[in-house]
Design a protein around this motif. Sequence first.
Motif, PDB file in Angstrom:
ATOM      1  N   ALA A 253       0.765  -1.131  -0.030  1.00 34.18           N
ATOM      2  CA  ALA A 253      -0.027   0.004  -0.073  1.00 34.18           C
ATOM      3  C   ALA A 253       0.961   1.292  -0.028  1.00 34.18           C
ATOM      4  O   ALA A 253       0.430   2.214  -0.618  1.00 34.18           O
ATOM      5  CB  ALA A 253      -0.878  -0.078   1.288  1.00 34.18           C
ATOM      6  N   GLY A 254       1.997   1.318   0.589  1.00 33.78           N
ATOM      7  CA  GLY A 254       3.016   2.238   0.627  1.00 33.78           C
ATOM      8  C   GLY A 254       4.052   2.483  -0.405  1.00 33.78           C
ATOM      9  O   GLY A 254       4.726   3.498  -0.819  1.00 33.78           O
TER      10      GLY A 254
ATOM     11  N   LEU B  81       2.394  -1.114  -6.262  1.00 31.82           N
ATOM     12  CA  LEU B  81       1.213  -1.998  -5.773  1.00 31.82           C
ATOM     13  C   LEU B  81       1.185  -3.096  -6.747  1.00 31.82           C
ATOM     14  O   LEU B  81       0.819  -4.117  -6.445  1.00 31.82           O
ATOM     15  CB  LEU B  81       0.072  -1.058  -6.404  1.00 31.82           C
ATOM     16  CG  LEU B  81      -0.531  -0.101  -5.587  1.00 31.82           C
ATOM     17  CD1 LEU B  81      -1.608   0.544  -6.381  1.00 31.82           C
ATOM     18  CD2 LEU B  81      -1.044  -0.512  -4.400  1.00 31.82           C
TER      19      LEU B  81
ATOM     20  N   GLY C  16      -4.224  -3.848  -1.911  1.00 29.15           N
ATOM     21  CA  GLY C  16      -3.104  -2.711  -1.510  1.00 29.15           C
ATOM     22  C   GLY C  16      -3.708  -1.325  -1.793  1.00 29.15           C
ATOM     23  O   GLY C  16      -3.758  -0.344  -1.079  1.00 29.15           O
ATOM     24  N   LEU C  17      -4.306  -1.067  -2.961  1.00 32.04           N
ATOM     25  CA  LEU C  17      -4.980   0.033  -3.517  1.00 32.04           C
ATOM     26  C   LEU C  17      -6.069   0.649  -2.575  1.00 32.04           C
ATOM     27  O   LEU C  17      -6.022   1.769  -2.164  1.00 32.04           O
ATOM     28  CB  LEU C  17      -5.483  -0.145  -4.845  1.00 32.04           C
ATOM     29  CG  LEU C  17      -6.231   1.015  -5.379  1.00 32.04           C
ATOM     30  CD1 LEU C  17      -5.190   2.244  -5.508  1.00 32.04           C
ATOM     31  CD2 LEU C  17      -6.862   0.662  -6.918  1.00 32.04           C
TER      32      LEU C  17
ATOM     33  N   ARG D  27      -4.357   1.937   0.678  1.00 30.59           N
ATOM     34  CA  ARG D  27      -3.978   3.160   0.231  1.00 30.59           C
ATOM     35  C   ARG D  27      -4.978   4.284   0.233  1.00 30.59           C
ATOM     36  O   ARG D  27      -4.909   5.269   0.747  1.00 30.59           O
ATOM     37  CB  ARG D  27      -3.287   3.167  -1.035  1.00 30.59           C
ATOM     38  CG  ARG D  27      -2.458   4.450  -1.532  1.00 30.59           C
ATOM     39  CD  ARG D  27      -1.593   4.334  -2.874  1.00 30.59           C
ATOM     40  NE  ARG D  27      -0.553   3.565  -2.854  1.00 30.59           N
ATOM     41  CZ  ARG D  27       0.052   3.428  -3.711  1.00 30.59           C
ATOM     42  NH1 ARG D  27      -0.215   3.689  -4.947  1.00 30.59           N
ATOM     43  NH2 ARG D  27       1.255   2.554  -3.584  1.00 30.59           N
TER      44      ARG D  27
ATOM     45  N   HIS E 185      -6.052   4.995   3.893  1.00 33.56           N
ATOM     46  CA  HIS E 185      -4.913   5.600   4.653  1.00 33.56           C
ATOM     47  C   HIS E 185      -4.983   7.097   4.065  1.00 33.56           C
ATOM     48  O   HIS E 185      -4.500   8.065   5.144  1.00 33.56           O
ATOM     49  CB  HIS E 185      -3.558   5.231   4.164  1.00 33.56           C
ATOM     50  CG  HIS E 185      -2.405   5.727   5.136  1.00 33.56           C
ATOM     51  ND1 HIS E 185      -2.406   5.706   6.391  1.00 33.56           N
ATOM     52  CD2 HIS E 185      -1.374   6.440   4.555  1.00 33.56           C
ATOM     53  CE1 HIS E 185      -1.439   6.465   6.860  1.00 33.56           C
ATOM     54  NE2 HIS E 185      -0.945   6.835   5.622  1.00 33.56           N
TER      55      HIS E 185
ATOM     56  N   THR F  34      -8.980   1.473   9.229  1.00 28.84           N
ATOM     57  CA  THR F  34      -8.728   0.376   8.368  1.00 28.84           C
ATOM     58  C   THR F  34      -9.584  -1.081   8.569  1.00 28.84           C
ATOM     59  O   THR F  34     -10.324  -1.420   7.999  1.00 28.84           O
ATOM     60  CB  THR F  34      -7.331  -0.148   8.040  1.00 28.84           C
ATOM     61  OG1 THR F  34      -6.675   1.016   7.545  1.00 28.84           O
ATOM     62  CG2 THR F  34      -7.268  -1.268   6.952  1.00 28.84           C
TER      63      THR F  34
END
Length: 141
Positions: free
Chosen positions: A64-65, A68, A79-80, A83, A86, A95
Amino acid sequence: MSSTTARFPALRARTERPLARLRGWPWALILVLAAGVIVRIGALLAYQPAVLTLSDSGSYIGQAGGDLFGDPNHPAGYGLILRIIHIVFHDVTWTLVVQHVVMLGVAVALYLVTRRLGVGRGLATIPAAVIALNGDLVFLE
């Protein structure tokens, strides 16, 4: 029946309608969802801020950071989503809240699908309860 409602039938109909509307609600599903919310609040309070001991937790957070599409073993979609969450909320607790709400939504969707297949309200609540009240799923969320 009071004399006022006897003289004004529209007033009588207006006072009787709310109770008639409540009869059609899926009360068993509502109770299951309420219990699911209570279980999830308990899990959120018990595991502060979160349980990150699962083998893929760190890789999804890193994904996520970062890149991807860098890990072919983990789809980019989750992961998106992390993101995006966040960007809106900077605390990992939110989350988890989003994941819990999504899973309760899955329980409602499962109820609606089984109802659409012609299953009665009581029986359609059972698969929704399995999703909403399953402790293993609550932990994995």
